[in-house]
Scaffold this active site. Structure first.
Site, PDB file in Angstrom:
ATOM      1  CG  HIS A 312      24.766  42.639 -34.586  1.00 50.24           C
ATOM      2  ND1 HIS A 312      25.024  41.734 -33.587  1.00 50.24           N
ATOM      3  CD2 HIS A 312      25.962  43.055 -35.042  1.00 50.24           C
ATOM      4  CE1 HIS A 312      26.327  41.617 -33.439  1.00 50.24           C
ATOM      5  NE2 HIS A 312      26.928  42.404 -34.318  1.00 50.24           N
ATOM      6  CG  ASP A 370      29.976  46.539 -40.893  1.00 48.04           C
ATOM      7  OD1 ASP A 370      29.546  45.499 -40.374  1.00 48.04           O
ATOM      8  OD2 ASP A 370      31.179  46.822 -40.946  1.00 48.04           O
TER       9      ASP A 370
HETATM   10  C1  SDX Z   1      29.237  42.531 -38.331  1.00 47.73           C
HETATM   11  O1  SDX Z   1      28.678  38.966 -34.941  1.00 47.73           O
HETATM   12  C2  SDX Z   1      29.260  40.147 -34.812  1.00 47.73           C
HETATM   13  O2  SDX Z   1      29.524  40.578 -33.728  1.00 47.73           O
HETATM   14  C3  SDX Z   1      29.631  40.843 -36.111  1.00 47.73           C
HETATM   15  C4  SDX Z   1      30.170  42.260 -35.988  1.00 47.73           C
HETATM   16  C5  SDX Z   1      31.514  42.286 -35.337  1.00 47.73           C
HETATM   17  O3  SDX Z   1      31.881  43.341 -34.812  1.00 47.73           O
HETATM   18  O4  SDX Z   1      32.254  41.259 -35.438  1.00 47.73           O
HETATM   19  O5  SDX Z   1      29.268  43.058 -35.278  1.00 47.73           O
HETATM   20  C6  SDX Z   1      30.353  42.876 -37.380  1.00 47.73           C
HETATM   21  O6  SDX Z   1      29.347  41.565 -39.045  1.00 47.73           O
HETATM   22  C7  SDX Z   1      27.983  43.381 -38.321  1.00 47.73           C
HETATM   23  C8  SDX Z   1      26.874  42.815 -39.277  1.00 47.73           C
HETATM   24  C9  SDX Z   1      27.196  43.326 -40.681  1.00 47.73           C
HETATM   25  N1  SDX Z   1      26.283  42.674 -41.682  1.00 47.73           N
HETATM   26  C10 SDX Z   1      25.333  43.367 -42.315  1.00 47.73           C
HETATM   27  O7  SDX Z   1      25.051  44.545 -42.093  1.00 47.73           O
HETATM   28  C11 SDX Z   1      24.622  42.556 -43.411  1.00 47.73           C
HETATM   29  C12 SDX Z   1      23.113  42.758 -43.304  1.00 47.73           C
HETATM   30  N2  SDX Z   1      22.664  42.122 -42.082  1.00 47.73           N
HETATM   31  C13 SDX Z   1      22.093  40.771 -42.197  1.00 47.73           C
HETATM   32  O8  SDX Z   1      22.757  39.982 -43.140  1.00 47.73           O
HETATM   33  C14 SDX Z   1      21.847  40.142 -40.838  1.00 47.73           C
HETATM   34  O9  SDX Z   1      21.215  41.076 -40.087  1.00 47.73           O
HETATM   35  C15 SDX Z   1      23.011  39.566 -40.045  1.00 47.73           C
HETATM   36  C16 SDX Z   1      23.809  38.605 -40.836  1.00 47.73           C
HETATM   37  C17 SDX Z   1      23.904  40.652 -39.552  1.00 47.73           C
HETATM   38  C18 SDX Z   1      22.402  38.848 -38.848  1.00 47.73           C
HETATM   39  O10 SDX Z   1      21.663  37.800 -39.352  1.00 47.73           O
HETATM   40  P1  SDX Z   1      20.913  36.777 -38.358  1.00 47.73           P
HETATM   41  O11 SDX Z   1      21.171  37.065 -36.942  1.00 47.73           O
HETATM   42  O12 SDX Z   1      21.182  35.391 -38.854  1.00 47.73           O
HETATM   43  O13 SDX Z   1      19.425  37.180 -38.547  1.00 47.73           O
HETATM   44  P2  SDX Z   1      18.430  36.490 -39.536  1.00 47.73           P
HETATM   45  O14 SDX Z   1      19.077  36.327 -40.874  1.00 47.73           O
HETATM   46  O15 SDX Z   1      17.910  35.263 -38.856  1.00 47.73           O
HETATM   47  O16 SDX Z   1      17.298  37.597 -39.663  1.00 47.73           O
HETATM   48  C19 SDX Z   1      16.165  37.604 -38.816  1.00 47.73           C
HETATM   49  C20 SDX Z   1      15.064  38.238 -39.677  1.00 47.73           C
HETATM   50  C21 SDX Z   1      14.856  37.504 -41.028  1.00 47.73           C
HETATM   51  O17 SDX Z   1      13.535  37.754 -41.412  1.00 47.73           O
HETATM   52  P3  SDX Z   1      12.380  36.635 -41.050  1.00 47.73           P
HETATM   53  O18 SDX Z   1      12.875  35.296 -41.584  1.00 47.73           O
HETATM   54  O19 SDX Z   1      12.279  36.667 -39.523  1.00 47.73           O
HETATM   55  O20 SDX Z   1      11.138  37.131 -41.739  1.00 47.73           O
HETATM   56  O21 SDX Z   1      15.438  39.578 -40.040  1.00 47.73           O
HETATM   57  C22 SDX Z   1      15.603  39.677 -41.452  1.00 47.73           C
HETATM   58  C23 SDX Z   1      15.754  38.253 -41.982  1.00 47.73           C
HETATM   59  O22 SDX Z   1      15.296  38.166 -43.322  1.00 47.73           O
HETATM   60  N3  SDX Z   1      16.798  40.482 -41.683  1.00 47.73           N
HETATM   61  C24 SDX Z   1      16.908  41.431 -42.601  1.00 47.73           C
HETATM   62  C25 SDX Z   1      18.176  41.977 -42.422  1.00 47.73           C
HETATM   63  N4  SDX Z   1      18.811  41.343 -41.427  1.00 47.73           N
HETATM   64  C26 SDX Z   1      17.958  40.417 -40.979  1.00 47.73           C
HETATM   65  N5  SDX Z   1      16.062  41.855 -43.552  1.00 47.73           N
HETATM   66  C27 SDX Z   1      16.495  42.866 -44.340  1.00 47.73           C
HETATM   67  N6  SDX Z   1      17.697  43.469 -44.229  1.00 47.73           N
HETATM   68  C28 SDX Z   1      18.572  43.041 -43.280  1.00 47.73           C
HETATM   69  N7  SDX Z   1      19.760  43.622 -43.172  1.00 47.73           N
END
Ligand code: SDX
Length: 436
Positions: A312, A370
């Site tokens: 998140h 989710d």
């Molecule tokens: C919702 O914003 C809100 O409030 C949203 C929400 C709401 O109520 O409105 O809470 C609802 O959208 C919840 C989120 C649902 N999405 C998912 O579950 C999809 C999977 N999650 C990821 O796509 C991700 O965690 C996000 C999109 C939710 C957040 O992405 P960020 O904040 O841009 O984080 P990032 O992509 O910069 O990740 C930081 C690191 C990265 O690795 P490094 O580059 O540091 O090595 O964490 C890794 C990412 O690759 N990472 C993950 C991951 N999420 C982040 N790696 C594997 N699996 C994941 N799910």
């Protein structure tokens, strides 16, 4: 409540020009201070750069506050776990929309007003017929909600507080009907009309699963579970879809168009579409034995696969909504006699393994709202393709409250970010016969 503490400030120095600028530091009621950069471009001829707005506050808001490190979520100051345990969706919606939990008279009037606006214009009925029966429900929802502006001309003057409130009530009241009808349309079943003697969540489930052929009684346990899930999804600060609604509204677009824009943004698998993607992922994993394979893929930078339902932007601790769902899920499954649901057991094992892996622990990737919601929806008989539509149903009150707040904020103006231009400097037109 913002304390404009004029004493606190941040001084920026442009080392290439030696120019400095003192920027005010503003304090909210709780949470990080913000540096007011509105004078930056005019004074220093430079923009800020913040893709994804990871360090940028877009507005002042008094609706929701998240402490991501502590895993705290407040709506109008009330903790989400207390609202979910003691409240119901319409009284939480009242608080989000109006600022305070309603007293008995206010609650009775709000419930009555919403209940009696739950029917949609009969012509909207025919609108569905333009879609294929196998259309994704979110595509239908986006179209129908946007088209509601064509039906409710008497409530789209955004500068009229009464119009804004009428449109707000209409959207909160009619979303369950429109969402349920997207399901009935996909099933090829007749639309079921709302019944004024049913509660909000109960009415929605009745419109989803009743048929004209026999009486249908909604299980009180399922109605309470659905009501609680709606509470958990009601609002969440300036997430992608809420920011979309605010940006659309900042141009003066009508509320139905703004909410349709929010629905479109929520659909993405990185946002509200994740609940549907979690189920697809669990089905793909299939068994506990294959969990390590998918954990490895989630960690592999060359593999686009991510662990859906994990991570998140704001929560660097457990999403408190996931914690509540983790607790209420088994109750619903037990009520339905599917407490041994294999997908739930698989999800619990996936969470256990992920949270013992340094990759997830170091990045503070915990389950979000989710991760569990889809398993509960599925147990309630809701098809996976409907999960995000239910999220949109619940989030409508948050979107419309934030839209109202944006329109009544004297500091707000049309949203128009700038950029770091990386394209070609000016060059002359080359006639076709002179090009390589
Ligand atoms: C919702 O914003 C809100 O409030 C949203 C929400 C709401 O109520 O409105 O809470 C609802 O959208 C919840 C989120 C649902 N999405 C998912 O579950 C999809 C999977 N999650 C990821 O796509 C991700 O965690 C996000 C999109 C939710 C957040 O992405 P960020 O904040 O841009 O984080 P990032 O992509 O910069 O990740 C930081 C690191 C990265 O690795 P490094 O580059 O540091 O090595 O964490 C890794 C990412 O690759 N990472 C993950 C991951 N999420 C982040 N790696 C594997 N699996 C994941 N799910």
């Amino acid at each position: 409540m913002t304390k404009e503490n004029t004493k606190e400030s941040v001084t920026l120095t442009n080392n290439s020009t030696g120019k400095t600028l003192e920027l005010p530091l503003l304090s909210g009621s709780v949470g990080p201070k913000v540096m007011d950069i509105r004078a930056l471009y005019g004074d220093m001829d430079i923009f800020t750069y913040d893709p994804g707005y990871t360090s940028t506050g877009s507005c002042r808001s008094a609706i929701t506050y998240i402490d991501g490190d502590a895993g705290v979520l407040l709506h109008r100051g009330y903790p989400i776990n207390q609202l979910a345990e003691h409240g119901d969706y319409l009284e939480v919606a009242y608080a989000i929309l109006k600022g305070e939990l309603p007293n008995s008279a206010q609650k009775a009037k709000f419930v009555n007003d919403v209940t009696r606006h739950s029917m949609v214009h009969e012509q909207i009925n025919f609108f569905f017929r333009g879609f294929r029966r196998d259309s994704h429900p979110m595509a239908v929802l986006c179209g129908v909600v946007g088209a509601m502006a064509a039906f409710y001309h008497d409530s789209i003057d955004i500068n009229d507080p009464h119009h804004r409130m009428v449109a707000s009530y209409r959207l909160i009241a009619k979303m369950p009907t429109v969402v349920a009808w997207t399901y009935k349309y996909a099933m090829g079943q007749p639309f079921i009309y709302p019944k004024n003697n049913l509660g909000y969540a109960e009415n929605f489930l009745h419109m989803m699963f009743a048929t004209p052929c026999e009486e249908y009684k909604v299980s009180p346990v399922l109605a309470r579970a659905m009501d609680r899930i709606l509470i958990l999804h009601a609002d969440h600060e300036q997430n992608a879809s809420t920011s979309t609604v605010r940006l659309a509204g900042s141009s003066g677009a009508n509320p139905f168009a703004c909410i349709a824009a929010g629905i479109a943004s929520l659909w993405g698998p990185a946002h509200g579409g994740a609940n549907e993607a979690v189920l697809a992922m669990l089905h793909e994993i299939g068994s506990k034995e294959r969990i390590p394979e998918f954990i490895a893929r989630a960690k592999d930078k060359n593999d686009p696969f991510r662990l859906m339902g994990f991570g998140h932007r704001v929560y660097k601790n457990y999403d408190p909504r996931a914690t509540i769902l983790q607790k209420t899920g088994p109750d619903v499954l037990t009520e339905l006699g599917v407490q041994d649901e294999p997908l739930l057991q698989l999800a619990i094992e996936l969470e256990r393994i992920a949270l013992s892996d340094p990759y997830f622990v170091e990045r503070k990737l915990f389950p979000n709202v989710d991760f569990y919601s889809g398993i509960i929806f599925r147990a309630m008989g809701i098809p996976t393709s409907m999960f995000t539509s239910l999220f949109a149903l619940a989030r409508t009150v948050g979107w419309i409250a934030q839209w109202n707040e944006m329109l009544t904020d004297p500091e707000q103006k049309i949203g128009r970010p700038r950029q770091l231009y990386t394209g070609s400097p000016q060059r002359e037109y080359v006639p076709l016969d002179k090009r390589g």
